[in-house]
Design a protein around this motif. Structure first.
Motif, PDB file in Angstrom:
ATOM      1  N   SER A 133     -15.798 -28.920  -7.981  1.00  0.00           N
ATOM      2  CA  SER A 133     -14.651 -28.716  -6.769  1.00  0.00           C
ATOM      3  C   SER A 133     -13.591 -30.143  -7.215  1.00  0.00           C
ATOM      4  N   ASP A 134     -14.067 -30.767  -7.748  1.00  0.00           N
ATOM      5  CA  ASP A 134     -12.599 -31.837  -8.059  1.00  0.00           C
ATOM      6  C   ASP A 134     -12.232 -31.055  -9.883  1.00  0.00           C
ATOM      7  N   LEU A 135     -10.256 -30.953  -9.362  1.00  0.00           N
ATOM      8  CA  LEU A 135      -9.768 -30.664 -10.698  1.00  0.00           C
ATOM      9  C   LEU A 135     -10.139 -31.238 -11.691  1.00  0.00           C
ATOM     10  N   ALA A 136      -9.509 -32.523 -11.954  1.00  0.00           N
ATOM     11  CA  ALA A 136      -9.745 -33.398 -13.445  1.00  0.00           C
ATOM     12  C   ALA A 136     -11.056 -32.886 -13.960  1.00  0.00           C
ATOM     13  N   SER A 137     -12.390 -32.584 -12.963  1.00  0.00           N
ATOM     14  CA  SER A 137     -13.919 -32.421 -13.726  1.00  0.00           C
ATOM     15  C   SER A 137     -13.908 -30.618 -14.460  1.00  0.00           C
ATOM     16  N   GLN A 138     -13.407 -29.502 -14.131  1.00  0.00           N
ATOM     17  CA  GLN A 138     -12.730 -28.799 -13.915  1.00  0.00           C
ATOM     18  C   GLN A 138     -11.543 -29.141 -15.757  1.00  0.00           C
ATOM     19  N   LYS A 139     -10.903 -29.598 -14.983  1.00  0.00           N
ATOM     20  CA  LYS A 139     -10.184 -29.256 -16.547  1.00  0.00           C
ATOM     21  C   LYS A 139     -10.959 -29.960 -17.934  1.00  0.00           C
ATOM     22  N   THR A 140     -11.609 -30.799 -18.003  1.00  0.00           N
ATOM     23  CA  THR A 140     -12.656 -32.144 -18.423  1.00  0.00           C
ATOM     24  C   THR A 140     -13.280 -29.973 -18.959  1.00  0.00           C
ATOM     25  N   THR A 141     -13.862 -29.951 -18.519  1.00  0.00           N
ATOM     26  CA  THR A 141     -14.747 -28.685 -18.821  1.00  0.00           C
ATOM     27  C   THR A 141     -14.372 -27.616 -19.529  1.00  0.00           C
ATOM     28  N   THR A 142     -13.036 -27.068 -19.029  1.00  0.00           N
ATOM     29  CA  THR A 142     -12.543 -25.868 -19.658  1.00  0.00           C
ATOM     30  C   THR A 142     -11.713 -26.430 -20.911  1.00  0.00           C
ATOM     31  N   ARG A 143     -11.464 -28.001 -20.620  1.00  0.00           N
ATOM     32  CA  ARG A 143     -11.322 -28.559 -22.675  1.00  0.00           C
ATOM     33  C   ARG A 143     -11.853 -28.415 -23.496  1.00  0.00           C
ATOM     34  N   VAL A 144     -13.318 -29.339 -23.515  1.00  0.00           N
ATOM     35  CA  VAL A 144     -14.027 -28.025 -24.231  1.00  0.00           C
ATOM     36  C   VAL A 144     -14.513 -26.920 -24.543  1.00  0.00           C
ATOM     37  N   LEU A 145     -14.544 -25.823 -23.716  1.00  0.00           N
ATOM     38  CA  LEU A 145     -14.690 -24.454 -23.811  1.00  0.00           C
ATOM     39  C   LEU A 145     -13.587 -23.655 -24.812  1.00  0.00           C
ATOM     40  N   SER A 146     -12.234 -24.069 -24.782  1.00  0.00           N
ATOM     41  CA  SER A 146     -11.398 -23.664 -24.745  1.00  0.00           C
ATOM     42  C   SER A 146     -11.047 -24.605 -25.907  1.00  0.00           C
ATOM     43  N   ALA A 147     -10.977 -25.466 -26.642  1.00  0.00           N
ATOM     44  CA  ALA A 147     -11.268 -25.841 -28.084  1.00  0.00           C
ATOM     45  C   ALA A 147     -12.093 -24.707 -29.130  1.00  0.00           C
ATOM     46  N   ILE A 148     -13.357 -25.049 -28.495  1.00  0.00           N
ATOM     47  CA  ILE A 148     -13.980 -23.923 -29.003  1.00  0.00           C
ATOM     48  C   ILE A 148     -13.012 -21.962 -29.104  1.00  0.00           C
ATOM     49  N   ASP A 149     -12.822 -22.341 -28.312  1.00  0.00           N
ATOM     50  CA  ASP A 149     -12.018 -20.182 -27.760  1.00  0.00           C
ATOM     51  C   ASP A 149     -11.340 -21.077 -29.274  1.00  0.00           C
ATOM     52  N   ALA A 150      -9.998 -21.591 -29.234  1.00  0.00           N
ATOM     53  CA  ALA A 150      -8.948 -21.513 -30.143  1.00  0.00           C
ATOM     54  C   ALA A 150      -9.291 -21.565 -31.746  1.00  0.00           C
ATOM     55  N   LYS A 151     -10.568 -22.125 -31.648  1.00  0.00           N
ATOM     56  CA  LYS A 151     -11.027 -22.186 -33.501  1.00  0.00           C
ATOM     57  C   LYS A 151     -11.435 -20.466 -33.555  1.00  0.00           C
ATOM     58  N   ILE A 152     -12.205 -20.353 -32.968  1.00  0.00           N
ATOM     59  CA  ILE A 152     -12.314 -18.206 -33.006  1.00  0.00           C
ATOM     60  C   ILE A 152     -11.959 -18.227 -33.026  1.00  0.00           C
ATOM     61  N   ALA A 153     -10.330 -17.819 -32.661  1.00  0.00           N
ATOM     62  CA  ALA A 153      -9.836 -16.784 -32.303  1.00  0.00           C
ATOM     63  C   ALA A 153      -7.991 -16.996 -33.565  1.00  0.00           C
ATOM     64  N   ASN A 154      -8.332 -18.903 -33.382  1.00  0.00           N
ATOM     65  CA  ASN A 154      -7.374 -19.154 -35.241  1.00  0.00           C
ATOM     66  C   ASN A 154      -8.311 -18.398 -36.006  1.00  0.00           C
ATOM     67  N   ASN A 155      -9.796 -18.383 -36.897  1.00  0.00           N
ATOM     68  CA  ASN A 155     -10.528 -17.638 -37.399  1.00  0.00           C
ATOM     69  C   ASN A 155     -10.384 -16.274 -37.517  1.00  0.00           C
ATOM     70  N   LYS A 156     -10.353 -15.279 -36.811  1.00  0.00           N
ATOM     71  CA  LYS A 156     -10.019 -14.260 -35.925  1.00  0.00           C
ATOM     72  C   LYS A 156      -8.355 -14.008 -37.160  1.00  0.00           C
ATOM     73  N   LYS A 157      -7.539 -15.401 -36.265  1.00  0.00           N
ATOM     74  CA  LYS A 157      -6.799 -14.350 -37.334  1.00  0.00           C
ATOM     75  C   LYS A 157      -6.304 -14.572 -38.059  1.00  0.00           C
ATOM     76  N   LEU A 158      -6.777 -15.625 -38.693  1.00  0.00           N
ATOM     77  CA  LEU A 158      -6.672 -15.994 -40.801  1.00  0.00           C
ATOM     78  C   LEU A 158      -7.596 -14.537 -41.179  1.00  0.00           C
ATOM     79  N   ILE A 159      -8.622 -13.898 -40.720  1.00  0.00           N
ATOM     80  CA  ILE A 159      -8.900 -12.992 -41.185  1.00  0.00           C
ATOM     81  C   ILE A 159      -8.702 -11.973 -41.200  1.00  0.00           C
ATOM     82  N   ALA A 160      -7.825 -12.042 -39.758  1.00  0.00           N
ATOM     83  CA  ALA A 160      -6.859 -10.205 -40.310  1.00  0.00           C
ATOM     84  C   ALA A 160      -5.173 -10.587 -40.904  1.00  0.00           C
TER      85      ALA A 160
END
Length: 400
Positions: free
Chosen positions: A126-153
């Protein structure tokens, strides 16, 4: 963590109809159950959006920040109820991945009722700050995956441009490294190709250069978990003619040697389930993610004489639109298209001197090696993400 009904965290709404005939030229992404599937001039949504499949591909969740049009095959989050949109996206993904309807795998479910989803009991931070902390970690991994896909393309597109410049426009490095055609290199008329080609080049068919091995005929009883032998199948090739590592299967038997492929070898699709024959005849290079792969009967492995043709020159020649337009004419069938490999005996190409091919291959090899390295890194990142995601969303892990 709290346990609440999904409908108190987000309100889902059905997407909107938009037939192809009604789409107008524009840069607004049209999002279907499988992701971006076109564009339009008008947006139905703006800002941060979370969209998932209602029909077709069930279970994938797309976060899109900006104008878009969600199709009627999707559900989108109409109201985030004050929650972080990325957290909502991750929560929805975890719930859909765990969802089973009447014991049927979610990928084969004919449709998802948003009211059923609203009634699901889910873990909730329920805590918005805790939500953002959780998503920040997952978003960093997703961003690296997306960048690698862009590099491959981008690396693949660069390889295509070099091939076009050298072997379609004939501006390969000539004497003193100057572009051959632009600097007055001699061209001769080819009656077989009905066009000019550089002097000293030859014409042959693909069938003159290659032989084939067909893959392994497997049944559902042969499929097993990740501990089995990896097997590349038709599902491993997407409509952009790229390898899909997430579709790799595993089998509980070891096929004969001719039904196995090593990293760097070339496979072509001999079957196609797409309505427009978008995959049939398409080549892929076996990645370096495993020491050896089985490959299914839907594919064929190419063998070629390196004294006559180099790997990357052949690979790029089989990735041109001209080649694909030719080869798909040799595919027949009602629901499933099957390729007659005799079609390779009718496709003629110009064959440059072996020295020029070797020069081209030495230029492409480090680029495609880098693309393969990015692919391998993504596999590790995806494995890490898939372990972290449910643990964080379910509260089994927390982040300081």
């Amino acid at each position: 963590m709290d346990k609440v009904r999904l409908g108190t965290v987000m309100t889902l709404h059905r997407g909107y109809d938009l037939p192809n005939a009604q789409r107008k030229s524009g840069d607004v992404p049209v999002i279907s159950s499988s992701g971006i599937s076109g564009s339009h001039s008008v947006a139905k949504l703006v800002g941060e959006n979370v969209i998932t499949g209602r029909y077709g591909t069930i279970g994938e969740v797309f976060y899109h920040n900006g104008p878009c049009w969600p199709l009627n095959t999707t559900l989108f989050v109409e109201d985030f109820h004050g929650n972080d949109p990325k957290y909502v996206a991750y929560l929805l993904e975890v719930m859909l991945n765990a969802l089973q309807i009447d014991g049927t795998d979610k990928s084969t479910v004919p449709g998802v009722d948003r009211n059923v989803l609203h009634d699901l009991v889910v873990p909730y931070i329920s805590d918005l700050a805790s939500q953002k902390t959780t998503t920040r970690v997952l978003s960093a991994i997703d961003a690296k995956i997306a960048n690698n896909k862009k590099l491959i393309a981008e690396l693949e597109e660069t390889a295509r441009l070099i091939y076009d410049y050298w072997f379609t426009q004939f501006d390969f490095p000539g004497e003193n490294g100057r572009p051959y055609r632009s600097s007055g290199g001699k061209l001769i008329w080819s009656d077989e190709l009905k066009r000019e080609i550089p002097a000293g080049w030859h014409v042959c068919t693909i069938g003159d250069l290659v032989t084939f091995d067909r893959g392994f005929s497997y049944s559902s009883a042969n499929l097993c978990g990740d501990e089995g032998m990896p097997m590349i199948s038709l599902a491993s090739i997407d409509r952009q003619h790229r390898y899909r590592p997430e579709e790799l299967k595993h089998i509980n038997v070891v096929p004969d040697a001719e039904e196995c492929a090593l990293p760097g070898e070339m496979l072509v699709a001999c079957t196609d389930l797409t309505r427009l024959a978008e995959i049939v005849g398409c080549p892929i290079l076996v990645p370096k993610t495993h020491e050896r792969f089985a490959y299914s009967m839907d594919l064929a492995k190419l063998h070629f004489d390196r004294k006559r043709v180099q790997k990357y020159y052949l690979y790029m020649a089989l990735r041109t639109s001209t080649y694909h337009h030719h080869i798909k004419q040799f595919a027949s069938g009602t629901n499933v298209l099957h390729l007659d490999l005799a079609g390779f005996n009718w496709y003629k190409i110009s064959l440059p001197p072996i020295g020029l091919q070797m020069e081209f291959d030495s230029l492409l090899e480090p680029m495609l090696e880098l693309a393969d390295e990015a692919l391998r890194e993504n596999l590790g990142l995806i494995k890490q993400r898939n372990w972290l995601l449910p643990m964080l969303i379910n509260g089994q892990l927390t982040i300081n």
